[in-house]
Design a protein around this motif. Structure first.
Motif, mmCIF file in Angstrom:
data_model
loop_
_atom_site.group_PDB
_atom_site.id
_atom_site.type_symbol
_atom_site.label_atom_id
_atom_site.label_comp_id
_atom_site.label_asym_id
_atom_site.label_seq_id
_atom_site.Cartn_x
_atom_site.Cartn_y
_atom_site.Cartn_z
ATOM 1 N N LEU A 1 -6.083 -6.142 -5.085
ATOM 2 C CA LEU A 1 -6.890 -5.012 -5.358
ATOM 3 C C LEU A 1 -6.483 -3.649 -5.996
ATOM 4 O O LEU A 1 -7.084 -2.878 -6.519
ATOM 5 C CB LEU A 1 -7.402 -4.746 -3.923
ATOM 6 N N VAL A 2 -5.025 -3.334 -5.747
ATOM 7 C CA VAL A 2 -4.432 -2.234 -6.155
ATOM 8 C C VAL A 2 -4.720 -2.221 -7.844
ATOM 9 O O VAL A 2 -4.746 -1.059 -8.163
ATOM 10 C CB VAL A 2 -2.853 -2.378 -5.756
ATOM 11 N N GLU A 3 -4.697 -3.158 -8.602
ATOM 12 C CA GLU A 3 -4.901 -3.180 -9.759
ATOM 13 C C GLU A 3 -6.236 -2.606 -10.322
ATOM 14 O O GLU A 3 -6.095 -1.945 -11.423
ATOM 15 C CB GLU A 3 -4.754 -4.798 -10.344
ATOM 16 N N LYS A 4 -7.152 -2.457 -9.225
ATOM 17 C CA LYS A 4 -8.407 -1.993 -9.637
ATOM 18 C C LYS A 4 -8.521 -0.476 -8.844
ATOM 19 O O LYS A 4 -9.621 0.109 -8.778
ATOM 20 C CB LYS A 4 -9.439 -2.907 -9.238
ATOM 21 N N VAL A 5 -7.309 0.093 -8.493
ATOM 22 C CA VAL A 5 -7.446 1.409 -7.753
ATOM 23 C C VAL A 5 -6.621 2.216 -8.525
ATOM 24 O O VAL A 5 -5.436 1.899 -8.925
ATOM 25 C CB VAL A 5 -7.377 1.251 -6.446
ATOM 26 N N ARG A 6 -7.139 3.481 -9.061
ATOM 27 C CA ARG A 6 -6.467 4.545 -9.913
ATOM 28 C C ARG A 6 -5.655 5.170 -8.949
ATOM 29 O O ARG A 6 -4.577 5.741 -9.361
ATOM 30 C CB ARG A 6 -7.425 5.114 -10.670
ATOM 31 N N SER A 7 -6.081 5.745 -7.777
ATOM 32 C CA SER A 7 -5.625 6.653 -6.887
ATOM 33 C C SER A 7 -6.027 6.852 -5.546
ATOM 34 O O SER A 7 -7.429 6.009 -5.481
ATOM 35 C CB SER A 7 -5.367 8.121 -7.288
ATOM 36 N N GLN A 8 -5.593 6.989 -4.553
ATOM 37 C CA GLN A 8 -6.507 7.142 -3.466
ATOM 38 C C GLN A 8 -5.896 8.677 -2.850
ATOM 39 O O GLN A 8 -5.040 9.170 -2.932
ATOM 40 C CB GLN A 8 -6.085 6.236 -2.349
ATOM 41 N N VAL A 9 -7.134 9.136 -1.927
ATOM 42 C CA VAL A 9 -6.974 10.636 -1.437
ATOM 43 C C VAL A 9 -7.295 10.413 0.154
ATOM 44 O O VAL A 9 -8.667 9.923 0.216
ATOM 45 C CB VAL A 9 -7.663 11.697 -2.166
ATOM 46 N N CYS A 10 -6.369 10.863 1.000
ATOM 47 C CA CYS A 10 -7.167 10.556 2.429
ATOM 48 C C CYS A 10 -6.975 12.010 3.080
ATOM 49 O O CYS A 10 -6.001 12.774 3.359
ATOM 50 C CB CYS A 10 -5.811 9.712 3.237
ATOM 51 N N PHE A 11 -8.305 12.524 3.705
ATOM 52 C CA PHE A 11 -8.345 13.402 4.297
ATOM 53 C C PHE A 11 -8.355 13.273 6.016
ATOM 54 O O PHE A 11 -9.102 12.535 6.382
ATOM 55 C CB PHE A 11 -9.851 14.008 3.888
ATOM 56 N N GLY A 12 -7.306 13.743 6.490
ATOM 57 C CA GLY A 12 -7.182 13.531 8.050
ATOM 58 C C GLY A 12 -6.934 12.181 8.266
ATOM 59 O O GLY A 12 -7.472 11.729 9.613
ATOM 60 N N SER A 13 -6.299 11.340 7.694
ATOM 61 C CA SER A 13 -5.960 9.799 8.018
ATOM 62 C C SER A 13 -4.754 9.563 8.721
ATOM 63 O O SER A 13 -3.778 9.711 8.125
ATOM 64 C CB SER A 13 -5.930 8.886 6.509
ATOM 65 N N LYS A 14 -4.789 9.381 10.062
ATOM 66 C CA LYS A 14 -3.942 8.954 10.656
ATOM 67 C C LYS A 14 -4.170 7.451 11.504
ATOM 68 O O LYS A 14 -5.251 7.100 11.578
ATOM 69 C CB LYS A 14 -3.555 9.751 12.057
ATOM 70 N N ARG A 15 -2.767 6.713 11.931
ATOM 71 C CA ARG A 15 -3.406 5.351 12.575
ATOM 72 C C ARG A 15 -3.170 5.618 14.160
ATOM 73 O O ARG A 15 -4.092 5.221 14.726
ATOM 74 C CB ARG A 15 -2.558 4.191 11.748
ATOM 75 N N SER A 16 -1.946 5.898 14.445
ATOM 76 C CA SER A 16 -1.710 6.047 15.887
ATOM 77 C C SER A 16 -1.495 7.555 16.166
ATOM 78 O O SER A 16 -1.185 8.498 15.580
ATOM 79 C CB SER A 16 -0.509 5.368 16.412
ATOM 80 N N VAL A 17 -1.903 8.025 17.517
ATOM 81 C CA VAL A 17 -2.241 9.400 17.784
ATOM 82 C C VAL A 17 -0.731 9.642 18.513
ATOM 83 O O VAL A 17 -0.830 9.314 20.058
ATOM 84 C CB VAL A 17 -3.310 9.689 18.487
#
Length: 300
Positions: A135-151
């Motif tokens: 899938l990464v081959e079809k993704v140019r970039s990513q932007v994450c607003f406020g993304s966390k996994r554990s708190v």
């Protein structure tokens, strides 16, 4: 001088068995670089746009991007709604919804896509990219607003929003109702299935980044993932749902060396001290950090 016309909007649908996944297509230039926008838990795509032309999705379309705003299964205009189909979870979003949307945009535009996420949407996208390296081959970039996994944050807001509402009250309601009717209880803008809620609560509690359905080890897969360029954006007044330190922990957990971090605050030159929601929805954002985002995307 007459105002510029608003970008065009229409609804597109992807069929996956008995589900119809909704993408809001917002555009002025169909040849522009495609952008896929993924919302978080107890949300839908409206965090990114309004039909009257507000929001980051509409702003990006005005700047020439070809924007596709997702409603994950059961949310927004995706059908059937969660109240009528409660037998799915976040594993379905990771293994079905996100790959289908990326492939749909790839087939439609012939271009790799920028992915912009809010909150838990960033965790789901990272999980999908770690699980399916092609899938990464079809993704140019990513932007994450406020993304966390554990708190890990410790403060009164975290105690109320995470410990009391998300970990205790929400599962209690979901057991009683069969799903979490977050809109009805005014704790979110859309609903959540009971199992999806259980999975997210499990990850928030500092447990390993591993799928609760089939035990796929996302943390291990992440270490060999060739990540796209990634920008993590935090808000200084986000004390619980996307605490800056929890976001930094997630960056380290992914092992993504092609990433950087920005904290939105007055001290850093921004118009105001943003929080988890208004860093996307406040009118000031159009003149504040949205132009920086456009410049960053165009450099990619």
């Amino acid at each position: 001088m007459a105002d510029s016309p608003l970008p065009s909007q229409e609804s597109l649908f992807i069929t996956d068995k008995h589900h119809q996944l909704h993408l809001r297509h917002i555009h002025q230039n169909d040849n522009g670089a495609p952008v896929l926008m993924i919302h978080g838990a107890i949300e839908n795509g409206k965090i990114f746009y309004t039909e009257s032309g507000k929001g980051l999705g509409c702003y990006l379309a005005e700047q020439g991007f070809d924007v596709f705003v997702a409603d994950m299964r059961g949310r927004g205009k995706s059908t059937p709604p969660i109240r009528d189909d409660q037998a799915h979870d976040q594993t379905d979003q990771i293994t079905r919804d996100i790959p289908l949307m990326i492939e749909f945009i790839w087939q439609r535009t012939g271009q790799p896509v920028h992915i912009i996420c809010h909150s838990w949407g960033g965790i789901l996208v990272a999980s999908a990219l770690a699980r399916f390296p092609k899938l990464v081959e079809k993704v140019r970039s990513q932007v994450c607003f406020g993304s966390k996994r554990s708190v890990y944050a410790r403060n009164p807001e975290k105690l109320i929003k995470v410990d009391l509402i998300w970990k205790w009250l929400s599962p209690l309601i979901a057991r009683h109702k069969g799903y979490l009717p977050a809109r009805q209880y005014k704790i979110g803008s859309d609903d959540e299935t009971r199992e999806s809620l259980r999975q997210s609560v499990h990850w928030v509690k500092h447990t390993p980044w591993r799928d609760t359905r089939d035990s796929f080890d996302y943390a291990a897969a992440a270490q060999s993932t060739t990540w796209p360029p990634t920008w993590h954006i935090a808000a200084v007044a986000d004390h619980a749902l996307g605490h800056p330190e929890d976001i930094r922990r997630f960056i380290r957990e992914t092992g993504n060396t092609d990433s950087f971090f920005t904290l939105l605050s007055k001290a850093n030159g921004n118009a105001l001290d943003y929080d988890h929601i208004n860093m996307l929805t406040h009118p000031a954002a159009r003149e504040d950090h949205f132009p920086d985002l456009v410049a960053w995307l165009k450099k990619r």
